[in-house]
Design an enzyme around this catalytic site. Structure first.
Site, mmCIF file in Angstrom:
data_model
loop_
_atom_site.group_PDB
_atom_site.id
_atom_site.type_symbol
_atom_site.label_atom_id
_atom_site.label_comp_id
_atom_site.label_asym_id
_atom_site.label_seq_id
_atom_site.Cartn_x
_atom_site.Cartn_y
_atom_site.Cartn_z
ATOM 1 N N GLN A 1 -4.157 -1.027 9.802
ATOM 2 C CA GLN A 1 -4.177 -2.368 9.221
ATOM 3 C C GLN A 1 -4.781 -3.362 10.209
ATOM 4 O OE1 GLN A 1 -3.518 -3.047 6.086
ATOM 5 N NE2 GLN A 1 -3.717 -5.254 6.229
ATOM 6 N N ASP B 1 -10.731 3.632 4.519
ATOM 7 C CA ASP B 1 -10.977 2.185 4.461
ATOM 8 C C ASP B 1 -12.478 1.886 4.405
ATOM 9 O OD1 ASP B 1 -9.070 0.216 4.225
ATOM 10 O OD2 ASP B 1 -8.389 0.386 6.306
ATOM 11 N N LYS C 1 0.836 -1.214 0.000
ATOM 12 C CA LYS C 1 0.000 0.000 0.000
ATOM 13 C C LYS C 1 0.869 1.261 0.000
ATOM 14 C CE LYS C 1 -3.809 -2.310 2.361
ATOM 15 N NZ LYS C 1 -4.628 -2.484 3.571
#
Ligand code: GUN
Length: 305
Positions: free
Chosen positions: A97, A120, A53
């Protein structure tokens, strides 16, 4: 094999090029999109994902602020990190994450991220807005990526029967809400099947578009696929294969060869849905920076929208 391949790498690269154009336009206004990336602990898979990412961000002109607290960080300390990122005007999006270590409360962490920075799309405000048809809401990357693959392949979704196998908060459930929307690439009749569904094969065979996200290797066999269906395989599973150097290979949730003999289009694993998720994260991040820039230009307070 009858089906044509949906090339996730190619479509993901197209989206990254579009994101790079948008970051260049922001740069002309003196704005660099910023993503705060929080990786707790040393989980090897998470480290690989986060590395991919941050590299993709760099290539697209997005600045990342990488924060890597130790495995033992307390909930309060982690919330403080998120508060600091929430308050930082150079940070437009925040990614924590998952999964987090056992002792941390993922729900509280997810909900601490300011909805304006929720790139997200896991915050209940984002998910609720998606459900209500708010086009500006952040959609989580995997279901948004699946919709984009379907759209860019030119598959007609309006009125089509979409069968989704799996009801997770990250993929199946938001996927169903997206495909119901009154918009291009959606407007479908949606069925969600899951681990308690009876006669699963009868249900999956109804799908003109079959989207599978269950995390069970090759669970969907050829006979479960309708003739001519578009098959989207979200699963990425390692199965032992001693003929390879690594001792394993990656397979999806769909038995590819069998399904490809019946489908009209199919995503491979790897190279299908996977590359799309990072591209959609980049897209959300640049949208967050554009939105913040617009809000600043209007001198509006930072409303939770
Ligand atoms: N872990 C697995 N997938 C994801 C994702 O899309 N976002 C975050 N933050 N963590 C993940």
């Amino acid at each position: 094999m009858k089906a044509k391949l949906i090339d996730g790498n190619k479509i993901a690269a197209e989206i990254r090029a579009e994101v790079a154009e948008r970051t260049a336009a922001l740069s002309e206004c003196g704005v660099t999109p910023g993503l705060g990336v929080v990786l707790v602990g040393e989980d090897p898979a998470s480290r690989v994902y986060v590395g991919m990412k941050t590299r993709a961000c760099e290539e697209a002109g997005i600045l990342t602020r990488d924060i890597k607290p130790s495995e033992n960080i307390s909930q309060a300390e982690l919330l403080t990190i998120i508060d600091e990122l929430n308050d930082d005007p150079q940070i437009h999006g925040i990614l924590v994450q998952l999964p987090l270590p056992e002792h941390l409360d993922e729900t509280e962490v997810t909900e601490r991220i300011h909805p304006l920075k929720d790139v997200d799309g896991f915050h209940p405000i984002s998910q609720g807005r998606v459900a209500q048809g708010d086009q500006s809401a952040y959609r989580s990357a995997t279901p948004a990526g699946v919709q984009e693959l379907i759209k860019r392949t030119g598959v007609e979704t309006s009125g089509a029967h979409v069968v989704i196998v799996g009801r997770s908060n990250i993929v199946g459930l938001p996927m169903s809400l997206i495909m119901l929307q009154k918009e291009a690439g959606a407007n479908a009749t949606v069925t969600v099947a899951h681990s308690r569904t009876k006669n699963l094969a009868e249900v999956t065979r109804l799908g003109e578009i079959l989207i599978v996200a269950v995390g069970r290797p090759e669970m969907i066999t050829g006979e479960m696929v309708r003739e001519g269906a578009v098959v989207i395989d979200v699963g990425v599973n390692r199965v032992e294969d001693l003929t390879t150097d690594k001792g394993y290979r990656l397979v999806g949730d769909v038995a590819f060869d069998e399904a490809a003999d019946r489908a009209s289009w199919i995503t491979p694993v790897p190279g299908g849905v996977g590359p799309m998720t990072i591209s959609m994260l980049l897209k959300n991040t640049v949208a967050a920076a554009e939105r913040a820039t617009h809000l600043n230009a209007l001198e509006q307070p930072s409303l939770p929208r």
